[in-house]
Design a protein around this motif. Structure first.
Motif, short mmCIF file in Angstrom:
data_model
loop_
_atom_site.label_atom_id
_atom_site.label_comp_id
_atom_site.label_asym_id
_atom_site.label_seq_id
_atom_site.Cartn_x
_atom_site.Cartn_y
_atom_site.Cartn_z
N SER A 107 12.65 0.85 12.78
CA SER A 107 11.59 1.15 11.89
C SER A 107 10.61 0.17 12.05
O SER A 107 10.66 -0.78 12.69
CB SER A 107 12.42 0.92 10.56
OG SER A 107 12.72 -0.47 10.37
N ARG A 110 6.79 -4.86 9.29
CA ARG A 110 5.46 -5.29 8.65
C ARG A 110 5.73 -6.79 8.37
O ARG A 110 6.62 -7.26 7.95
CB ARG A 110 5.66 -4.66 7.01
CG ARG A 110 5.76 -3.18 6.79
CD ARG A 110 5.74 -3.01 5.20
NE ARG A 110 6.39 -1.70 5.02
CZ ARG A 110 6.78 -1.64 3.67
NH1 ARG A 110 6.72 -2.45 2.80
NH2 ARG A 110 7.44 -0.51 3.48
N ASP A 134 2.96 -3.22 11.41
CA ASP A 134 1.60 -3.00 10.53
C ASP A 134 1.48 -4.90 10.17
O ASP A 134 2.44 -5.38 9.61
CB ASP A 134 1.78 -2.56 9.14
CG ASP A 134 1.55 -0.93 9.26
OD1 ASP A 134 1.12 -0.54 10.31
OD2 ASP A 134 2.30 -0.17 8.74
N ASN A 174 -3.49 -0.54 12.44
CA ASN A 174 -2.47 -1.14 11.65
C ASN A 174 -2.61 -2.83 11.36
O ASN A 174 -1.73 -3.28 11.31
CB ASN A 174 -1.24 -0.77 12.65
CG ASN A 174 -1.56 -1.49 14.16
OD1 ASN A 174 -2.55 -1.67 14.33
ND2 ASN A 174 -0.54 -2.03 14.56
N HIS A 195 7.26 -7.73 0.07
CA HIS A 195 6.23 -6.65 0.65
C HIS A 195 6.25 -6.72 2.08
O HIS A 195 5.84 -5.53 2.79
CB HIS A 195 4.84 -6.71 0.22
CG HIS A 195 4.51 -6.72 -1.19
ND1 HIS A 195 4.86 -7.76 -2.45
CD2 HIS A 195 4.19 -5.57 -2.05
CE1 HIS A 195 4.52 -7.18 -3.61
NE2 HIS A 195 4.56 -5.74 -3.24
N TYR A 196 7.01 -7.56 2.75
CA TYR A 196 7.05 -7.63 4.32
C TYR A 196 8.22 -8.14 4.75
O TYR A 196 9.03 -8.81 4.27
CB TYR A 196 5.83 -8.70 4.58
CG TYR A 196 4.51 -8.36 4.30
CD1 TYR A 196 3.78 -7.52 4.97
CD2 TYR A 196 4.03 -8.86 3.18
CE1 TYR A 196 2.26 -7.29 4.49
CE2 TYR A 196 2.61 -8.65 2.49
CZ TYR A 196 1.74 -7.87 3.19
OH TYR A 196 0.61 -7.54 2.70
N GLU A 503 9.15 -3.71 -1.62
CA GLU A 503 7.94 -3.21 -2.31
C GLU A 503 7.03 -2.75 -1.18
O GLU A 503 7.36 -3.03 -0.05
CB GLU A 503 7.13 -4.44 -3.24
CG GLU A 503 8.00 -4.92 -4.21
CD GLU A 503 8.41 -3.94 -5.29
OE1 GLU A 503 7.41 -2.85 -5.48
OE2 GLU A 503 8.88 -4.30 -6.09
N ASP A 504 6.12 -1.95 -1.51
CA ASP A 504 5.26 -1.25 -0.46
C ASP A 504 4.12 -2.16 -0.40
O ASP A 504 3.55 -2.66 -0.88
CB ASP A 504 4.50 0.11 -1.12
CG ASP A 504 3.72 0.85 -0.08
OD1 ASP A 504 3.63 0.26 1.28
OD2 ASP A 504 3.30 1.82 -0.24
N ALA A 505 4.07 -2.53 1.20
CA ALA A 505 3.00 -3.45 1.46
C ALA A 505 1.84 -2.99 1.24
O ALA A 505 0.69 -3.55 0.97
CB ALA A 505 2.89 -3.86 3.32
N GLY A 506 1.37 -1.57 1.03
CA GLY A 506 0.15 -0.96 0.60
C GLY A 506 -0.27 -1.38 -0.57
O GLY A 506 -1.33 -1.18 -1.06
N ALA A 507 0.63 -1.95 -1.47
CA ALA A 507 0.29 -2.17 -2.68
C ALA A 507 -0.29 -3.71 -2.90
O ALA A 507 -0.97 -3.87 -3.94
CB ALA A 507 1.52 -2.34 -3.81
#
Length: 562
Positions: A107, A110, A134, A174, A195-196, A503-507
Motif C-alpha cells: 500500500s 505516508r 506521499d 506526492n 495521520h502517517y 486518520e487521512d493525511a489529507g486532513a
C-alpha cells in the motif's frame, strides 16, 4: 584531459556512482569516507567523459583545462591523493546490490518529515526513489532549505545550488510543504502518528556550545551561530546588533564556520554586495572598522577543525593576509610522523603545508588580516559595558593514547578585542514527545529508529541528520545518513511493523489552517522565492531575502488568495 574535484565539494557522493571507470575516491563504502575532507579523481584513470561534473549538485568538478586560477592547485591535490593511495578498482561482482524499491504490491506509504533542511531533503528524495509514498514536510520557518539558506556563507553561492536538486522533487504531486508550522506547538507528535505511517525528525542541532568562562555574556560577546544567522537573514536574528566599530575581532574556534565568519568580516563589502547576504548585514559591514580577525585554537595546526580546501581558499581573498607565527607550528613526535606518512594522512600533510606557506609570507600593512593562533584557550572576556579583550592561556601538546591533548601551561596573554564570537560547535535540543540523550544532545536511535531508555524502538518514529548523529560532517554527509534511516523505515514498513494511519493525511492541512492560519504551502513558498529572485535580479544578485516573517506571509497570501 582529466576532471578535478575542488573546494566546493559537498561530499554527497552523487558523482561516484556516475563514474564509468570507478576512479573517484573515497567511495561511501570506504572506511575513510565519513572523515574525508573532499572527494578526489584519479587523473591517470579519468576518461574525460564529464559524467561526474554533470552529476555534481554544487558545481565543484572542473575539467583541468578550465580550472579558475584560484582553484588551480586542486589539480595537484587530486593527483597527490592517488600518488599516496594508488587506485584499486574492485571487481564489480563484489559490489553491494542497490537497495530494492518497494513495489506496488504494498500500500502507499505516508510519511511526515519534520524539518526542511538538507537531511530532510535527502530523506525525502531517497523515499521517493524507492517507494510509492506521499510526503508532507513541516518546518517552523516560512522557508525551506534550513542551513543552506541560513547557514552557508553568502560568498559560497555554488554550495547553495544544491537547493535546486531538492526543489526538483519538491515539485512532485506526492509532496507537500507545510511551512511556518511548529511540530509540538501547532500539531503534536501523537497527532502525526495518527495521520502517517512514519514520522522522520530532521530538526538539526540549533543550540550552540558555550565556553563557560567569566565575561562570556558581556555585550559584544556572542555565539557565531547568531552572527551567521544575522548575516544570512534568518528572521529570528535579523534585529541583532553587533559592534563592528573596533579594529580587532576574536573568534574562539577554528572550524569552517569560524573561517566563514572571518571571511565575511574581512571581505570587501562591494564583493559581498553581489551575494544574497542580508541587506542589514551588508549595510553594517560597509561601516565596519574591523581590520583584524584572530582565530583561537586550543591545539595545534594538525588538530585544527577547518578543512584544507577552506583553509586554502583564504589565500585568495583580495586585500586580506593570512598571518601565522612560525613558532606555533612546532609538531610533537607523533605529529611529525603523521605529516611524514602522507599516504595515511593526506589531509594533514596538506593542512600543515598550507600553514607553513602562510607563515612564510610577509603581511602587507595596508591589508586586513586573518590571524591564526594555535595552542591557546580563552579563560575570560574582559569588559563591563562592552567587550574589551580576551584573556588566553597558552597550551602545550601531550600525547595520550595516540590523541593530542592540550595541557595548560599557566602562561597567559591578553588580546584586545571589541567583538568576540564563540564558534565551538552546535548541539541538539530536546524534541517534544521524544526521548533525549542529555550527554550527547541527540535523540537516541539505532540506525535512525528512535529508541526508548531500554532500547525499545518507538513505533514509526525516526531521526536523520545532526539530531541523529550529532553536529558532524558537511551537507553531503546527510545523504548516507538519510539512506540509513530510510532503510530502517522501509524495512519496518515491509515487515508490517508500521501501523496503518488511523486518520487521512489529507486532513492535516485543514486541521492546521484552523490552528495556524499563517501556514505556508508550496505555492506560498514559490511566491516568496520568486519575489526574492526578482528583487535580486534587479540588483544583479542571486536574491534579496525577506527577513521578516510578516513580509513572507503577506507575499505568500497575495499569490495564493483568490
Amino acid at each position: 584531459m582529466a576532471y578535478v574535484v575542488t573546494q566546493k565539494c559537498c561530499n554527497d557522493a552523487s558523482c561516484v556512482s556516475e563514474c564509468p571507470v570507478d576512479c573517484i575516491r573515497p567511495r561511501p563504502e570506504d572506511p575513510e569516507f565519513t572523515t574525508a575532507e573532499m572527494l578526489y579523481i584519479d587523473p591517470n584513470t579519468c576518461i574525460d567523459c564529464q559524467a561526474c561534473a554533470d552529476a555534481c549538485p554544487v558545481g565543484a568538478i572542473y575539467a583541468d583545462s578550465e580550472l579558475p586560477s584560484e582553484l588551480a592547485r586542486f589539480q595537484e591535490v587530486n593527483a597527490s591523493y592517488f600518488e599516496r593511495r594508488p587506485l584499486e578498482i574492485a571487481d564489480n561482482d563484489g559490489a553491494a546490490a542497490a537497495p530494492a524499491r518497494i513495489g506496488k504490491d504494498h500500500s502507499k506509504l505516508r510519511v511526515a518529515i519534520v524539518g526542511a533542511g538538507p537531511s530532510a531533503a535527502y530523506a525525502a528524495g531517497e523515499l521517493m526513489r524507492r517507494a510509492d509514498v506521499d510526503i508532507d514536510m513541516f518546518d517552523r520557518l516560512p522557508t525551506p532549505h534550513g542551513l543552506i539558506r541560513a547557514g552557508v556563507a553568502p560568498d559560497h553561492a555554488a554550495t547553495k545550488t544544491i537547493a535546486a536538486t531538492f526543489d526538483a522533487f519538491a515539485r512532485r504531486k506526492n509532496f507537500r510543504y507545510l511551512l511556518n508550522v511548529e511540530v509540538g506547538k501547532h500539531i503534536t507528535h501523537d497527532e502525526l502518528t495518527k495521520h502517517y505511517h512514519a514520522v522522520v525528525y530532521a530538526v538539526g542541532a540549533s543550540a550552540d556550545r558555550r565556553l563557560d568562562i567569566p565575561g562570556e555574556d558581556v555585550p559584544g560577546s556572542h555565539s557565531a551561530t547568531e552572527f551567521v544567522a544575522w548575516y544570512n537573514g534568518h528572521p529570528e536574528y535579523a534585529d541583532r546588533r553587533f559592534d563592528l566599530t573596533g579594529e580587532t575581532a576574536v573568534i574562539v574556534g577554528n572550524g569552517n564556520v569560524a573561517l566563514d565568519v572571518a571571511r565575511i568580516l574581512t571581505t570587501d563589502p562591494e564583493i559581498l554586495a553581489k551575494t544574497d547576504i542580508a541587506d542589514h548585514a551588508l549595510e553594517a559591514l560597509r561601516h565596519s572598522t574591523i581590520r583584524e580577525v584572530v582565530l583561537l585554537g586550543r591545539r595545534g595546526p594538525l588538530q585544527a577543525a577547518y578543512t584544507s580546501p577552506e583553509f586554502m581558499a583564504l589565500g585568495h581573498l583580495p586585500g586580506v593576509d593570512v598571518v601565522i607565527d612560525p613558532d606555533e607550528l612546532t609538531l610533537t613526535d607523533a605529529g611529525e610522523a603523521a605529516v611524514g606518512d602522507s599516504s595515511s594522512h593526506p589531509s594533514l600533510a596538506l593542512k600543515y603545508e598550507l600553514a607553513r606557506e602562510y607563515a612564510a609570507q610577509a603581511p602587507d600593512p595596508s591589508n586586513k588580516r586573518i590571524v591564526f593562533r594555535y595552542l591557546v584557550s580563552p579563560t575570560a572576556v574582559l569588559g563591563s559595558d562592552r567587550a574589551e579583550a580576551v584573556v588566553v592561556e597558552h597550551n602545550e601538546l601531550d600525547e595520550a593514547d595516540g590523541v593530542a591533548v592540550a595541557r595548560a601551561t599557566g602562561r597567559t596573554e591578553t588580546i584586545p578585542a571589541t567583538l568576540v564570537l564563540r564558534s565551538v560547535g552546535y548541539q541538539g535540543r530536546p524534541v517534544a514527545d521524544l526521548p533525549f540523550d542529555d550527554q550527547r544532545c541527540v535523540v537516541p536511535n539505532l540506525a535512525g529508529r528512535v529508541i526508548t531508555t531500554d532500547d525499545t524502538p518507538l513505533p514509526g518514529t525516526y531521526v536523520t541528520g545532526w539530531i541523529k548523529r550529532g553536529p558532524r560532517g558537511v551537507i553531503g554527509t546527510n545523504r548516507l545518513c538519510a539512506e540509513e534511516t530510510v532503510n530502517s523505515l522501509l524495512d519496518d514498513f515491509v515487515a508490517g511493523r508500521l501501523s496503518a494511519p488511523a486518520e487521512d493525511a489529507g486532513a492535516v492541512p485543514e486541521l492546521l489552517s484552523e490552528r495556524r492560519p499563517e501556514m505556508i504551502e508550496r505555492a506560498g513558498w514559490q511566491a516568496i522565492d520568486t519575489a526574492e529572485r526578482t528583487s535580486g535580479k534587479a540588483q544583479r544578485r542571486p536574491r534579496v531575502k525577506f527577513v521578516s516573517v510578516e513580509e513572507m506571509i503577506a507575499t505568500a497570501r497575495a499569490a495564493t488568495t483568490p
